[in-house]
Design a protein around this motif. Structure first.
Motif, mmCIF file in Angstrom:
data_model
loop_
_atom_site.group_PDB
_atom_site.id
_atom_site.type_symbol
_atom_site.label_atom_id
_atom_site.label_comp_id
_atom_site.label_asym_id
_atom_site.label_seq_id
_atom_site.Cartn_x
_atom_site.Cartn_y
_atom_site.Cartn_z
ATOM 1 N N GLY A 68 0.785 -1.225 0.000
ATOM 2 C CA GLY A 68 0.000 0.000 0.000
ATOM 3 C C GLY A 68 0.816 1.274 0.000
ATOM 4 O O GLY A 68 0.264 2.361 -0.177
ATOM 5 N N MET A 69 2.131 1.156 0.217
ATOM 6 C CA MET A 69 2.958 2.358 0.241
ATOM 7 C C MET A 69 3.154 2.882 -1.189
ATOM 8 O O MET A 69 3.029 2.137 -2.158
ATOM 9 N N GLY A 70 3.467 4.177 -1.299
ATOM 10 C CA GLY A 70 3.719 4.760 -2.609
ATOM 11 C C GLY A 70 2.520 5.451 -3.218
ATOM 12 O O GLY A 70 2.571 5.857 -4.384
ATOM 13 N N GLY A 71 1.456 5.617 -2.423
ATOM 14 C CA GLY A 71 0.283 6.343 -2.892
ATOM 15 C C GLY A 71 -0.079 7.499 -1.986
ATOM 16 O O GLY A 71 -1.256 7.847 -1.849
ATOM 17 N N ASP A 72 0.942 8.109 -1.354
ATOM 18 C CA ASP A 72 0.718 9.198 -0.388
ATOM 19 C C ASP A 72 0.769 10.536 -1.109
ATOM 20 O O ASP A 72 1.839 11.016 -1.501
ATOM 21 N N LEU A 73 -0.379 11.147 -1.269
ATOM 22 C CA LEU A 73 -0.512 12.407 -1.995
ATOM 23 C C LEU A 73 -0.806 13.512 -0.986
ATOM 24 O O LEU A 73 -1.863 13.501 -0.341
ATOM 25 N N ILE A 74 0.122 14.455 -0.825
ATOM 26 C CA ILE A 74 -0.036 15.518 0.173
ATOM 27 C C ILE A 74 0.023 16.864 -0.534
ATOM 28 O O ILE A 74 1.051 17.250 -1.096
ATOM 29 N N PHE A 75 -1.106 17.582 -0.510
ATOM 30 C CA PHE A 75 -1.188 18.871 -1.195
ATOM 31 C C PHE A 75 -0.433 19.941 -0.420
ATOM 32 O O PHE A 75 -0.233 19.832 0.795
ATOM 33 N N GLY A 76 -0.050 20.997 -1.145
ATOM 34 C CA GLY A 76 0.725 22.074 -0.532
ATOM 35 C C GLY A 76 -0.061 22.846 0.511
ATOM 36 O O GLY A 76 0.361 22.987 1.657
ATOM 37 N N SER A 77 -1.225 23.387 0.145
ATOM 38 C CA SER A 77 -2.075 24.128 1.076
ATOM 39 C C SER A 77 -3.456 24.240 0.471
ATOM 40 O O SER A 77 -3.679 23.887 -0.695
ATOM 41 N N VAL A 78 -4.376 24.771 1.246
ATOM 42 C CA VAL A 78 -5.749 24.920 0.763
ATOM 43 C C VAL A 78 -5.814 25.860 -0.434
ATOM 44 O O VAL A 78 -6.520 25.599 -1.414
ATOM 45 N N GLU A 79 -5.100 26.971 -0.370
ATOM 46 C CA GLU A 79 -5.140 27.961 -1.445
ATOM 47 C C GLU A 79 -4.154 27.661 -2.566
ATOM 48 O O GLU A 79 -4.370 28.067 -3.711
ATOM 49 N N PRO A 104 -2.604 24.290 -3.691
ATOM 50 C CA PRO A 104 -2.392 22.844 -3.553
ATOM 51 C C PRO A 104 -1.149 22.344 -4.284
ATOM 52 O O PRO A 104 -0.573 21.333 -3.896
ATOM 53 N N PHE A 105 -0.757 23.050 -5.349
ATOM 54 C CA PHE A 105 0.443 22.665 -6.084
ATOM 55 C C PHE A 105 1.510 23.752 -5.951
ATOM 56 O O PHE A 105 1.187 24.941 -5.898
ATOM 57 N N PRO A 106 2.785 23.377 -5.871
ATOM 58 C CA PRO A 106 3.298 22.006 -5.980
ATOM 59 C C PRO A 106 2.955 21.183 -4.747
ATOM 60 O O PRO A 106 2.698 21.711 -3.669
ATOM 61 N N LEU A 107 2.966 19.858 -4.924
ATOM 62 C CA LEU A 107 2.700 18.968 -3.812
ATOM 63 C C LEU A 107 3.778 19.094 -2.750
ATOM 64 O O LEU A 107 4.916 19.472 -3.027
ATOM 65 N N SER A 108 3.426 18.774 -1.527
ATOM 66 C CA SER A 108 4.389 18.754 -0.431
ATOM 67 C C SER A 108 5.516 17.766 -0.744
ATOM 68 O O SER A 108 5.304 16.716 -1.359
ATOM 69 N N SER A 109 6.716 18.113 -0.307
ATOM 70 C CA SER A 109 7.865 17.223 -0.501
ATOM 71 C C SER A 109 7.702 15.907 0.262
ATOM 72 O O SER A 109 8.415 14.933 0.001
ATOM 73 N N ALA A 110 6.762 15.859 1.210
ATOM 74 C CA ALA A 110 6.503 14.628 1.956
ATOM 75 C C ALA A 110 5.658 13.639 1.163
ATOM 76 O O ALA A 110 5.466 12.502 1.607
ATOM 77 N N SER A 111 5.134 14.041 -0.005
ATOM 78 C CA SER A 111 4.375 13.122 -0.847
ATOM 79 C C SER A 111 5.266 11.967 -1.284
ATOM 80 O O SER A 111 6.477 12.119 -1.477
ATOM 81 N N ASP A 112 4.643 10.811 -1.441
ATOM 82 C CA ASP A 112 5.370 9.619 -1.903
ATOM 83 C C ASP A 112 4.460 8.875 -2.866
ATOM 84 O O ASP A 112 3.666 8.028 -2.465
ATOM 85 N N VAL A 113 4.567 9.226 -4.145
ATOM 86 C CA VAL A 113 3.700 8.655 -5.171
ATOM 87 C C VAL A 113 4.579 8.040 -6.254
ATOM 88 O O VAL A 113 5.355 8.735 -6.898
ATOM 89 N N VAL A 114 4.455 6.715 -6.422
ATOM 90 C CA VAL A 114 5.254 6.005 -7.417
ATOM 91 C C VAL A 114 4.340 5.093 -8.223
ATOM 92 O O VAL A 114 3.164 4.899 -7.888
ATOM 93 N N GLY A 115 4.881 4.518 -9.278
ATOM 94 C CA GLY A 115 4.110 3.652 -10.153
ATOM 95 C C GLY A 115 3.827 2.296 -9.547
ATOM 96 O O GLY A 115 4.431 1.881 -8.548
ATOM 97 N N ALA A 116 2.907 1.578 -10.179
ATOM 98 C CA ALA A 116 2.466 0.288 -9.654
ATOM 99 C C ALA A 116 3.615 -0.716 -9.572
ATOM 100 O O ALA A 116 3.732 -1.454 -8.583
ATOM 101 N N SER A 117 4.467 -0.760 -10.570
ATOM 102 C CA SER A 117 5.564 -1.735 -10.569
ATOM 103 C C SER A 117 6.526 -1.491 -9.414
ATOM 104 O O SER A 117 7.012 -2.439 -8.787
ATOM 105 N N GLU A 118 6.808 -0.219 -9.130
ATOM 106 C CA GLU A 118 7.695 0.080 -8.006
ATOM 107 C C GLU A 118 7.028 -0.256 -6.682
ATOM 108 O O GLU A 118 7.677 -0.743 -5.746
ATOM 109 N N ARG A 119 5.732 -0.034 -6.585
ATOM 110 C CA ARG A 119 5.009 -0.388 -5.360
ATOM 111 C C ARG A 119 5.021 -1.901 -5.122
ATOM 112 O O ARG A 119 4.891 -2.362 -3.984
#
Length: 299
Positions: free
Chosen positions: A90-101, A103-118
């Motif tokens: 389940g890891m690798g799908g952590d999407l963390i937006f920058g702020s309410v106003e 949202p992009f760029p995403l927070s550096s704490a986001s961890d989003v990778v492809g299915a094969s890497e997961r």
């Protein structure tokens, strides 16, 4: 639905998880050595399945490092105590937006990778079970979304089936069960189907009994299910799960306490669940019976 108590129960122990719990209790294992030892401790206490995440050994932060998973798998397999290996995918799908106003760029704490890497650590370590979080949801507070699109889930489900590892479908709300049924109908997940009902996780299904039974009623009768709740209701759920016809999950991923103000070990939580289940008149089954029931391949 009338209650249909399960008389042959297996216990899964989720030994560490990926939440911010390592800083709250030193009993939460961090290093591969500690995580493997916790799995063996749980097995000796009566767990048939160990659900495994890994953490950075120095900081306790969640990790996806394949070498850490490999060390955990090797240590458990070298132990004299048998247990079914269930690794998170389940890891690798952590999407963390920058702020309410903004949202992009995403927070550096986001961890989003492809299915094969997961899925890469599953290929390397070859556990018998791995998890498939069957949907996206707002996760806890702030701007964190657990992202699992239908396309990603189809790809991961096919990888699991083709590789010969049994998916444990983790569902956090009723719509995710609906999607799970669709994946089974499409042939992407094969029988026997295994599902974990995840209750009380903000902001999925709340852990009240009405919601729990609504989830249970959606599970097809030929599927095998387990259930858990996080927090202070965690040790009530073994009884609820067994009465509803299911199996049990406990562990430090879900709950840090064995009693009010008393930090638990994984072994203590499993022992307490064993007592609950056996006092209800059910029998605890071990890893080999689970393998037979779920048609698992021990590598």
């Amino acid at each position: 639905m009338a209650l249909s108590m399960n008389r042959e129960v297996f216990i899964t122990c989720a030994v560490t998880g990926s939440g911010d719990t390592a800083a709250k209790s030193r009993n939460v294992p961090r290093s591969p050595k500690e995580i493997a030892a916790a799995a063996v401790e749980a097995a000796k206490a009566g767990a048939a399945v160990a659900h495994i995440h890994v953490r950075d050994p120095e900081t306790g932060a969640p990790s996806r490092r394949n070498d850490l998973y490999k060390e955990v798998a090797d240590r458990i397999r070298q132990a004299e105590t048998d247990i079914v290996l269930n690794f998170t995918a389940g890891m690798g799908g952590d999407l963390i937006f920058g702020s309410v106003e903004q949202p992009f760029p995403l927070s550096s704490a986001s961890d989003v990778v492809g299915a094969s890497e997961r899925f890469s650590h599953i290929v390397e370590c070859k556990p018998e079970i791995c998890t498939l979080d069957c949907g996206s949801m707002n996760f806890d507070l702030g701007d964190f979304i657990m992202a699992n699109t239908p396309s990603t889930l189809r790809a991961l489900a096919k990888m699991m089936t083709d590789f010969g590892v049994r998916p444990e479908i983790e569902v956090f709300d009723t719509g995710q069960l609906w999607l799970a049924k669709q994946l089974v109908q499409e042939g992407l997940i094969e029988n026997p189907v295994l599902v974990q009902l995840c209750m009380g996780v903000p902001w999925g299904a709340p852990n009240d009994l009405n919601t729990f039974m609504a989830m249970v009623n959606i599970v097809p009768p030929d599927w095998t299910f387990s259930a858990f709740s996080i927090g202070h209701h965690a040790m009530a759920y073994p009884a609820a799960a067994v009465l509803a016809g299911g199996n049990v999950r406990v562990g430090l991923e879900d709950n840090l306490y064995v009693a009010k103000g008393q930090f638990a070990t994984n072994g203590q939580l499993v022992e307490k669940a064993v007592n609950v289940v056996e006092n209800m008149g059910a029998r605890i089954i071990g890893p080999e019976e689970v393998r037979q029931k779920l048609k698992l391949t021990k590598r």
